[in-house]
Scaffold this motif. Sequence first.
Motif, PDB file in Angstrom:
ATOM      1  N   SER A  30      10.016  22.380   4.458  1.00 24.48           N
ATOM      2  CA  SER A  30       9.093  23.501   4.638  1.00 24.48           C
ATOM      3  C   SER A  30       9.299  24.245   5.952  1.00 24.48           C
ATOM      4  CB  SER A  30       7.641  23.011   4.555  1.00 24.48           C
ATOM      5  OG  SER A  30       7.381  22.081   5.581  1.00 24.48           O
ATOM      6  N   TYR A  54       6.902  29.231   3.612  1.00 26.60           N
ATOM      7  CA  TYR A  54       5.822  28.858   2.689  1.00 26.60           C
ATOM      8  C   TYR A  54       5.702  29.813   1.516  1.00 26.60           C
ATOM      9  CZ  TYR A  54       4.513  25.181   5.847  1.00 26.60           C
ATOM     10  OH  TYR A  54       4.534  24.045   6.613  1.00 26.60           O
ATOM     11  N   ASN A  74       7.379  23.334  -2.037  1.00 27.14           N
ATOM     12  CA  ASN A  74       7.634  22.487  -0.873  1.00 27.14           C
ATOM     13  C   ASN A  74       7.303  21.019  -1.131  1.00 27.14           C
ATOM     14  OD1 ASN A  74       8.573  24.671   0.532  1.00 27.14           O
ATOM     15  ND2 ASN A  74       6.753  24.929   1.817  1.00 27.14           N
ATOM     16  N   ASN A  77      10.482  19.779  -2.515  1.00 24.79           N
ATOM     17  CA  ASN A  77      11.703  20.111  -1.754  1.00 24.79           C
ATOM     18  C   ASN A  77      12.683  20.935  -2.584  1.00 24.79           C
ATOM     19  OD1 ASN A  77      10.652  18.632   0.347  1.00 24.79           O
ATOM     20  ND2 ASN A  77      12.455  17.374   0.666  1.00 24.79           N
TER      21      ASN A  77
END
Length: 124
Positions: A30, A54, A74, A77
């Motif tokens: 992130s 984000y 996030n 991943n």
Amino acid sequence: QVQLVESGGGLVQAGGSLRLSCVASGRTFSTYAMGWFRQAPGKEREFVAAISTYGASTYYADSVKGRFTISRDNAKNTVYLQMNSLKPEDTAGYYCAAGIIYTDYGARNEYNYWGQGTQVTVSS
């Protein structure tokens, strides 16, 4: 260190769709902006799309605007590239990249980590 692994490429007819995925290793996903680039044989690697850390901001090359959508999760991943209305000229190896962007989301030298790529072939 970040390792990136792309998947989802393949052969599709013109007008079809594909969704590419890129999974990153590590717990710092992130903190990185993510980008997709592509490279056709005999051509320079070119910017396709990018997304901020984000997901608040997205950026697209003019050639894919309105057809491709970049997104990220996030918690997983993972960054995605949804590609619709594909054209033969979209045929290329597609690479995801991670970086801390200072000035230009579309600049290759802003990205520190690269995946190995996944091939997309669009037949006419």
